[in-house]
Design a protein around this motif. Structure first.
Motif, PDB file in Angstrom:
ATOM      1  N   GLN A  82       0.831  -1.196   0.000  1.00 16.54           N
ATOM      2  CA  GLN A  82       0.000   0.000   0.000  1.00 16.54           C
ATOM      3  C   GLN A  82       0.870   1.252   0.000  1.00 16.54           C
ATOM      4  O   GLN A  82       0.616   2.189  -0.767  1.00 16.54           O
ATOM      5  CB  GLN A  82      -0.936   0.009   1.200  1.00 16.54           C
ATOM      6  N   ALA A  83       1.884   1.276   0.846  1.00 19.65           N
ATOM      7  CA  ALA A  83       2.750   2.447   0.946  1.00 19.65           C
ATOM      8  C   ALA A  83       3.471   2.729  -0.375  1.00 19.65           C
ATOM      9  O   ALA A  83       3.669   3.883  -0.747  1.00 19.65           O
ATOM     10  CB  ALA A  83       3.760   2.260   2.073  1.00 19.65           C
ATOM     11  N   GLY A  84       3.854   1.670  -1.077  1.00 16.33           N
ATOM     12  CA  GLY A  84       4.547   1.825  -2.350  1.00 16.33           C
ATOM     13  C   GLY A  84       3.625   1.863  -3.548  1.00 16.33           C
ATOM     14  O   GLY A  84       4.086   1.908  -4.682  1.00 16.33           O
ATOM     15  N   ASN A  85       2.314   1.812  -3.313  1.00 18.82           N
ATOM     16  CA  ASN A  85       1.323   1.797  -4.385  1.00 18.82           C
ATOM     17  C   ASN A  85       1.645   0.717  -5.425  1.00 18.82           C
ATOM     18  O   ASN A  85       1.563   0.936  -6.628  1.00 18.82           O
ATOM     19  CB  ASN A  85       1.196   3.174  -5.041  1.00 18.82           C
ATOM     20  N   ARG A  86       2.038  -0.460  -4.924  1.00 19.69           N
ATOM     21  CA  ARG A  86       2.412  -1.580  -5.789  1.00 19.69           C
ATOM     22  C   ARG A  86       1.265  -2.566  -5.926  1.00 19.69           C
ATOM     23  O   ARG A  86       0.432  -2.716  -5.027  1.00 19.69           O
ATOM     24  CB  ARG A  86       3.629  -2.307  -5.204  1.00 19.69           C
ATOM     25  N   LEU A  87       1.265  -3.270  -7.038  1.00 18.96           N
ATOM     26  CA  LEU A  87       0.305  -4.328  -7.277  1.00 18.96           C
ATOM     27  C   LEU A  87       0.526  -5.438  -6.248  1.00 18.96           C
ATOM     28  O   LEU A  87       1.673  -5.792  -5.949  1.00 18.96           O
ATOM     29  CB  LEU A  87       0.493  -4.874  -8.694  1.00 18.96           C
ATOM     30  N   ILE A  88      -0.541  -5.968  -5.709  1.00 19.41           N
ATOM     31  CA  ILE A  88      -0.472  -7.038  -4.703  1.00 19.41           C
ATOM     32  C   ILE A  88      -1.401  -8.161  -5.126  1.00 19.41           C
ATOM     33  O   ILE A  88      -2.407  -7.929  -5.786  1.00 19.41           O
ATOM     34  CB  ILE A  88      -0.871  -6.491  -3.298  1.00 19.41           C
ATOM     35  N   GLY A  89      -1.041  -9.362  -4.769  1.00 21.09           N
ATOM     36  CA  GLY A  89      -1.912 -10.509  -4.979  1.00 21.09           C
ATOM     37  C   GLY A  89      -2.236 -11.129  -3.631  1.00 21.09           C
ATOM     38  O   GLY A  89      -1.398 -11.133  -2.723  1.00 21.09           O
ATOM     39  N   VAL A  90      -3.456 -11.609  -3.488  1.00 24.67           N
ATOM     40  CA  VAL A  90      -3.852 -12.294  -2.261  1.00 24.67           C
ATOM     41  C   VAL A  90      -4.488 -13.628  -2.610  1.00 24.67           C
ATOM     42  O   VAL A  90      -5.197 -13.750  -3.608  1.00 24.67           O
ATOM     43  CB  VAL A  90      -4.829 -11.451  -1.390  1.00 24.67           C
ATOM     44  N   GLN A  91      -4.193 -14.620  -1.813  1.00 22.19           N
ATOM     45  CA  GLN A  91      -4.807 -15.942  -1.933  1.00 22.19           C
ATOM     46  C   GLN A  91      -5.958 -16.000  -0.945  1.00 22.19           C
ATOM     47  O   GLN A  91      -5.808 -15.593   0.217  1.00 22.19           O
ATOM     48  CB  GLN A  91      -3.768 -17.022  -1.621  1.00 22.19           C
ATOM     49  N   LEU A  92      -7.105 -16.485  -1.391  1.00 18.79           N
ATOM     50  CA  LEU A  92      -8.325 -16.486  -0.582  1.00 18.79           C
ATOM     51  C   LEU A  92      -8.794 -17.908  -0.336  1.00 18.79           C
ATOM     52  O   LEU A  92      -8.711 -18.755  -1.228  1.00 18.79           O
ATOM     53  CB  LEU A  92      -9.431 -15.707  -1.298  1.00 18.79           C
ATOM     54  N   ASP A  93      -9.309 -18.142   0.870  1.00 21.56           N
ATOM     55  CA  ASP A  93      -9.862 -19.450   1.195  1.00 21.56           C
ATOM     56  C   ASP A  93     -10.817 -19.326   2.371  1.00 21.56           C
ATOM     57  O   ASP A  93     -10.398 -18.996   3.488  1.00 21.56           O
ATOM     58  CB  ASP A  93      -8.747 -20.438   1.527  1.00 21.56           C
ATOM     59  N   GLY A  94     -12.094 -19.541   2.142  1.00 22.44           N
ATOM     60  CA  GLY A  94     -13.087 -19.507   3.206  1.00 22.44           C
ATOM     61  C   GLY A  94     -13.537 -18.103   3.551  1.00 22.44           C
ATOM     62  O   GLY A  94     -13.162 -17.126   2.897  1.00 22.44           O
ATOM     63  N   CYS A  95     -14.346 -18.012   4.588  1.00 20.30           N
ATOM     64  CA  CYS A  95     -14.913 -16.744   5.044  1.00 20.30           C
ATOM     65  C   CYS A  95     -14.669 -16.596   6.548  1.00 20.30           C
ATOM     66  O   CYS A  95     -14.703 -17.576   7.283  1.00 20.30           O
ATOM     67  CB  CYS A  95     -16.421 -16.706   4.799  1.00 20.30           C
ATOM     68  N   VAL A  96     -14.428 -15.373   6.978  1.00 25.23           N
ATOM     69  CA  VAL A  96     -14.350 -15.029   8.400  1.00 25.23           C
ATOM     70  C   VAL A  96     -15.234 -13.809   8.595  1.00 25.23           C
ATOM     71  O   VAL A  96     -15.065 -12.800   7.895  1.00 25.23           O
ATOM     72  CB  VAL A  96     -12.902 -14.732   8.844  1.00 25.23           C
ATOM     73  N   ASP A  97     -16.187 -13.889   9.506  1.00 21.74           N
ATOM     74  CA  ASP A  97     -17.143 -12.797   9.734  1.00 21.74           C
ATOM     75  C   ASP A  97     -17.780 -12.334   8.418  1.00 21.74           C
ATOM     76  O   ASP A  97     -17.983 -11.153   8.200  1.00 21.74           O
ATOM     77  CB  ASP A  97     -16.487 -11.620  10.444  1.00 21.74           C
ATOM     78  N   ASN A  98     -18.044 -13.273   7.534  1.00 18.23           N
ATOM     79  CA  ASN A  98     -18.686 -13.044   6.236  1.00 18.23           C
ATOM     80  C   ASN A  98     -17.800 -12.371   5.193  1.00 18.23           C
ATOM     81  O   ASN A  98     -18.266 -12.030   4.121  1.00 18.23           O
ATOM     82  CB  ASN A  98     -19.990 -12.255   6.391  1.00 18.23           C
ATOM     83  N   PHE A  99     -16.517 -12.152   5.498  1.00 19.48           N
ATOM     84  CA  PHE A  99     -15.557 -11.592   4.540  1.00 19.48           C
ATOM     85  C   PHE A  99     -14.719 -12.724   3.940  1.00 19.48           C
ATOM     86  O   PHE A  99     -14.363 -13.668   4.659  1.00 19.48           O
ATOM     87  CB  PHE A  99     -14.581 -10.627   5.222  1.00 19.48           C
ATOM     88  N   PRO A 100     -14.320 -12.634   2.664  1.00 17.49           N
ATOM     89  CA  PRO A 100     -13.354 -13.600   2.127  1.00 17.49           C
ATOM     90  C   PRO A 100     -12.030 -13.504   2.899  1.00 17.49           C
ATOM     91  O   PRO A 100     -11.535 -12.412   3.160  1.00 17.49           O
ATOM     92  CB  PRO A 100     -13.177 -13.155   0.671  1.00 17.49           C
ATOM     93  N   ARG A 101     -11.493 -14.671   3.297  1.00 17.52           N
ATOM     94  CA  ARG A 101     -10.313 -14.739   4.163  1.00 17.52           C
ATOM     95  C   ARG A 101      -9.024 -14.779   3.341  1.00 17.52           C
ATOM     96  O   ARG A 101      -8.857 -15.615   2.461  1.00 17.52           O
ATOM     97  CB  ARG A 101     -10.391 -15.986   5.033  1.00 17.52           C
ATOM     98  N   ILE A 102      -8.103 -13.875   3.653  1.00 21.73           N
ATOM     99  CA  ILE A 102      -6.764 -13.867   3.046  1.00 21.73           C
ATOM    100  C   ILE A 102      -5.914 -14.898   3.777  1.00 21.73           C
ATOM    101  O   ILE A 102      -5.810 -14.884   4.997  1.00 21.73           O
ATOM    102  CB  ILE A 102      -6.122 -12.479   3.164  1.00 21.73           C
ATOM    103  N   ILE A 103      -5.283 -15.795   2.995  1.00 21.67           N
ATOM    104  CA  ILE A 103      -4.392 -16.782   3.607  1.00 21.67           C
ATOM    105  C   ILE A 103      -2.942 -16.594   3.156  1.00 21.67           C
ATOM    106  O   ILE A 103      -2.041 -17.166   3.750  1.00 21.67           O
ATOM    107  CB  ILE A 103      -4.854 -18.220   3.318  1.00 21.67           C
ATOM    108  N   ALA A 104      -2.714 -15.796   2.112  1.00 19.81           N
ATOM    109  CA  ALA A 104      -1.353 -15.520   1.641  1.00 19.81           C
ATOM    110  C   ALA A 104      -1.385 -14.229   0.836  1.00 19.81           C
ATOM    111  O   ALA A 104      -2.440 -13.818   0.339  1.00 19.81           O
ATOM    112  CB  ALA A 104      -0.829 -16.672   0.795  1.00 19.81           C
ATOM    113  N   ALA A 105      -0.232 -13.587   0.699  1.00 20.15           N
ATOM    114  CA  ALA A 105      -0.124 -12.359  -0.088  1.00 20.15           C
ATOM    115  C   ALA A 105       1.255 -12.292  -0.721  1.00 20.15           C
ATOM    116  O   ALA A 105       2.227 -12.819  -0.176  1.00 20.15           O
ATOM    117  CB  ALA A 105      -0.353 -11.139   0.797  1.00 20.15           C
TER     118      ALA A 105
END
Length: 107
Positions: A82-105
């Motif tokens: 975020q600080a560097g305004n760089r492209l990021i990828g996130v791996q998703l698996d399951g839900c926590v509190d109804n949000f998609p859960r990030i498991i890796a970045a």
């Protein structure tokens, strides 16, 4: 050297995550917003199309749960992207509190 550390850290996260990682979805974009001090973890909003592979009820934010075994490392990766305004990828698996859960970045 830091690039080597980032790649090694991401590989370590994938290798220590559960086998369900293989079936999980992913999303990419720049981080448009983060929110801390949520009940269960750090909320992350990415630019670009929203991925929701497990059909979680919330379709506006992703969550990195505080109880993830690598939460601090992933928070550092996300905040540095975020600080560097760089492209990021996130791996998703399951839900926590109804949000998609990030498991890796990665960035």
């Amino acid at each position: 050297m830091s690039r080597i550390f980032s790649v090694g850290a991401v590989l370590a996260i994938f290798l220590t995550s559960s086998s369900s990682t293989l079936a999980a979805g992913s999303a990419t974009g720049t981080i448009s917003s983060v929110a801390g001090d949520y009940n269960s973890g750090m909320l992350v909003k990415l630019s670009g199309p929203f991925a929701n592979p497990d059909n979680c009820a919330r379709t506006d934010w992703y969550i990195l749960p505080d109880n993830h075994p690598h939460a601090q490392l992933l928070q550092a990766i996300l905040l540095s992207a975020q600080a560097g305004n760089r492209l990021i990828g996130v791996q998703l698996d399951g839900c926590v509190d109804n949000f998609p859960r990030i498991i890796a970045a990665w960035n």
